[in-house]
Write an enzyme that holds these catalytic residues in place. Sequence first.
Site, PDB file in Angstrom:
ATOM      1  N   HIS A 425       6.024   1.279  19.055  1.00 20.95           N
ATOM      2  CA  HIS A 425       5.667   1.577  17.823  1.00 20.95           C
ATOM      3  C   HIS A 425       4.359   2.719  17.916  1.00 20.95           C
ATOM      4  O   HIS A 425       3.824   2.669  16.773  1.00 20.95           O
ATOM      5  CB  HIS A 425       5.361   0.514  17.273  1.00 20.95           C
ATOM      6  CG  HIS A 425       6.511  -0.207  16.506  1.00 20.95           C
ATOM      7  ND1 HIS A 425       7.087   0.083  15.192  1.00 20.95           N
ATOM      8  CD2 HIS A 425       7.475  -1.302  16.957  1.00 20.95           C
ATOM      9  CE1 HIS A 425       8.238  -0.640  15.033  1.00 20.95           C
ATOM     10  NE2 HIS A 425       8.380  -1.565  15.926  1.00 20.95           N
ATOM     11  N   LYS A 615      -2.572   2.494   2.974  1.00 18.77           N
ATOM     12  CA  LYS A 615      -2.138   2.291   4.446  1.00 18.77           C
ATOM     13  C   LYS A 615      -3.267   1.641   5.132  1.00 18.77           C
ATOM     14  O   LYS A 615      -4.415   1.902   4.725  1.00 18.77           O
ATOM     15  CB  LYS A 615      -1.749   3.377   5.213  1.00 18.77           C
ATOM     16  CG  LYS A 615      -2.743   4.772   5.153  1.00 18.77           C
ATOM     17  CD  LYS A 615      -1.985   5.876   5.900  1.00 18.77           C
ATOM     18  CE  LYS A 615      -0.901   6.556   4.989  1.00 18.77           C
ATOM     19  NZ  LYS A 615       0.359   6.725   5.697  1.00 18.77           N
ATOM     20  N   LYS A 621      -5.331   8.214  10.775  1.00 19.88           N
ATOM     21  CA  LYS A 621      -4.757   8.351   9.476  1.00 19.88           C
ATOM     22  C   LYS A 621      -5.431   9.245   8.381  1.00 19.88           C
ATOM     23  O   LYS A 621      -4.875   9.470   7.317  1.00 19.88           O
ATOM     24  CB  LYS A 621      -4.257   6.826   8.805  1.00 19.88           C
ATOM     25  CG  LYS A 621      -3.143   6.160   9.497  1.00 19.88           C
ATOM     26  CD  LYS A 621      -3.181   4.682   9.089  1.00 19.88           C
ATOM     27  CE  LYS A 621      -2.316   3.698   9.956  1.00 19.88           C
ATOM     28  NZ  LYS A 621      -0.914   4.153   9.906  1.00 19.88           N
ATOM     29  N   THR A 723       6.175   4.138   6.800  1.00 20.75           N
ATOM     30  CA  THR A 723       7.361   3.714   5.946  1.00 20.75           C
ATOM     31  C   THR A 723       6.702   3.765   4.591  1.00 20.75           C
ATOM     32  O   THR A 723       7.489   3.847   3.627  1.00 20.75           O
ATOM     33  CB  THR A 723       7.739   2.251   6.358  1.00 20.75           C
ATOM     34  OG1 THR A 723       6.660   1.497   6.457  1.00 20.75           O
ATOM     35  CG2 THR A 723       8.543   2.369   7.571  1.00 20.75           C
TER      36      THR A 723
END
Length: 911
Positions: A425, A615, A621, A723
């Site tokens: 992942h 998130k 990010k 996702t």
Amino acid sequence: MEQVKSALKTVQQTVTEGIHDLTVSKDEKKDEQKKPNQSTPTKKSVPTGSAALKLKASKQISIRGIPLLENVQGVKKTFNRHLHFTVVKDRDVATQRDYYSSLAYTVRDHLVGRWIRTHQHHFESDGKRVYYLSMEFYMGRTLANCMINLGIENDVDEALYELGLNIEELEEFEMDAALGNGGLGRLAACFLDSMATLGLSSYGYGLRYDYGIFTQQIKDGFQNEVPDDWLRYGNPWEISRPEFLVPVQFYGKVIEENGKKKWVETEIIQAMPFDTPIPGYNNNVINTLRLWSAKAPGKFNFQLFNAGDYIRAVAEQSLTENITRVLYPNDNFDEGKILRLQQEFFLVSASLQDILRRYKHSKPYSATDKKPDFTRFPEKAAVQLNDTHPALSVAELMRLLIDEENLEWDQAFEITKKTIAYTNHTLLPEALERWPIDMFEKLLPRHLQIITEINLHHLDLVRQKWPGDEERLKRMSVVEDEHKVVNMGYLSIVGSHAVNGVAQLHSDLLKSTLFKDFYELNPEKFQNKTNGITPRRWILLCNPDLSDAIASKIGESWITNLSQLSQLRNFVNDEQFIQDVQRIKLENKQRLVEMFKDEYNVNVNPASMFDVQIKRIHEYKRQLLNCLHIITLYNRIKDNPDAQTVPRTIIFGGKAAPGYLTAKLIIKLICNVGRTVNNDPVVGDRLKVIFLENYRVSLAEKIIPAVDLSEQISLAGLEASGTGNMKMMLNGALTIGTLDGANVEMDEEVGRDNIFIFGMTVDDVDALRKKGYKSKEFYDREPELKRALDQIRDGFFSPEDPNIFADIIKHLLDWNDHYMLLADYAEYVKAQERVDQLYKNQTEWTKKCILNIAASGKFSSDRTIAEYAKEIWGVAPSDKKLPAPEEGRPGMKHEGEKIEVTQPHVRRQDY
């Protein structure tokens, strides 16, 4: 309030009667007139009838959505029974939480018969079972999801309405089961839903943490962490299974006895299983999530107790249960934490012992003295590792097969490899767990021996392929002698038959960077399985009006075959459909506006663009890049107050790991910028900034249907998949993002004209690093960027403490901006200007929203799981609907008689 309810009921009844007029005979109508009045629910529902439930434009609705009188009466009877016999209250003293508990037990009753029937079916069919091992399952709330998958939401809604209760209010009393940090755990939850919906015989295995991911509180812009006591009021969805208690061993030593290794003098902690039902959608399949809780062994130190040292005697017992006390936050700094390693082994050992027990009691062996044939074990069991956390499965399965079942090494290793598969992942090397050898030697001495031997066999294969390449041997060793650590990612690859990434770009990068050597050794092992989301929770449950609108155009088959959404392309120019989509989005936004006012005291214009980044807070990010854009927009408004601007409400949500100080400082900066922007009268409602406290699954369900613009702006090459991007796309948001993770495939599916792609590609990032990235050059080159950074540095947003954000500036300028925000800033701002231009034309914007919904079919977790099933697990999905509980065994009718007839019988132990 009663007048409103009465009026609503009248309108709903009119709609209901209108539908009945189309479908029932005159005689039936007469019979119905004799019955008590029925009203339809007042809340959301599945696409089969919720249009009739809301005072909105008429839509095509299905009779299946109308509550049936006998079902409603049955729900009321069961609800009152649970209130009386389970909660032990009456209506005079019951609280709203008591009503929630009664409702949960009522819905659970609808699961039980199907759950038992599913177990019986899997036993009788004796097919291959899939075991999904994950340290995290971010389940969220269970109630609404169960009602939708069972198809009983309208009946329950109506029953509660007739009892004078509001189902939406009761749902808010359910605690989120937040047993995960973010995407990894939520993916596991989506996968369980899809496995059940596809009829797979599958189990999730995880840990029943007493405390989930911390509750986030924002005080003066700072994140504070509070324990998440999610079990405070009990958990009506779980069933304890003490009869399947499993002993898990730690410490001890290894001796040799009769030529065999033996692990002795170990400390034992008991693993208690708690089962949660996982319902498939409309197929009567109920699979199981089994979570392990650490329990002290039965022994009690009576010498201490009798000596009067009661506290110490009890404390010794209590300490052993710490293993499942709390979920570790995902801060990538777990290497030195022995408790984390204990947690991982506890999950692995308990689960594998349970899996082997089930195999040994499966149909071929349950009623005979036949010895289990473990060479057939991989034909009956597939074990999937969700990231490196359960990597010890390789060593523990080897130990169980060799030490407990007396298999030879080569045979055991062949079985292990054929059984286990590994999902990676992350591309961040520091997130590949590497545990100190001395810790291993102390905690799991037998497993260190097994891993060492696995490594020797593995390195022999490397030598055969690349004779004399000592550097490669060193790079590929599972046991890193130089650093004295065991590399769990490498162990997962060596001990499995399949390795997959979670988006095409991610899988390609695994093969070319992180696991390049291993790919060259065994290219046949490596696959891609692009992540997906369950449409049941992420549109049907959270956005019933949009689900309704879609169903009115293309029917309902898309609920279990999301690729059917492509039919919506035929309606991209349908004026009525465009208006419906716009209306639904505005209503979803208005609900959020009320929350912003009530909980954050911020007045938001519902017509403003809802620009959302939700998130985990992490530098890669790049929430900080978003924040720099906010400051740029603010400065532009201040410089030219009379200019026409597209109003924006910029919304953040997410938690920073408690030890991740930079991420926590980014939260503080966002909050301070928001404070400045939101209170500036010159800005007004043209720009608002909100940081949502304690982002979680149940909050995501409220936010995602209201999103206009989805921010997916990580540095290219670092996000494995994502996702949240898929959830917002499915609900009609447009995406602004880099070519990273699943954004690449979203771009391919929807077309470049319908997504806002900006910034460097993976190749661009690599080229710039090789050339020599100098962040200060971009700082000097871009005046608006320089101004924003100077404002942060000089305390413009923190006059009470001007130097509070000094470390952020150091990261970006002095330490050369590792995640290259400054390099992507200019293109990001230009992309946002393109967003503004399109948003001005709401019709064109909505058409692109429809095209995004139509292109989101690929991103269903049903598709992902079907690929795992075919290409990794070797099982076939089934669209077969199991019989309902009342259809024969194990139905409720005459079941007692059947049990009497079949006694005595052999107790099945395959649960």
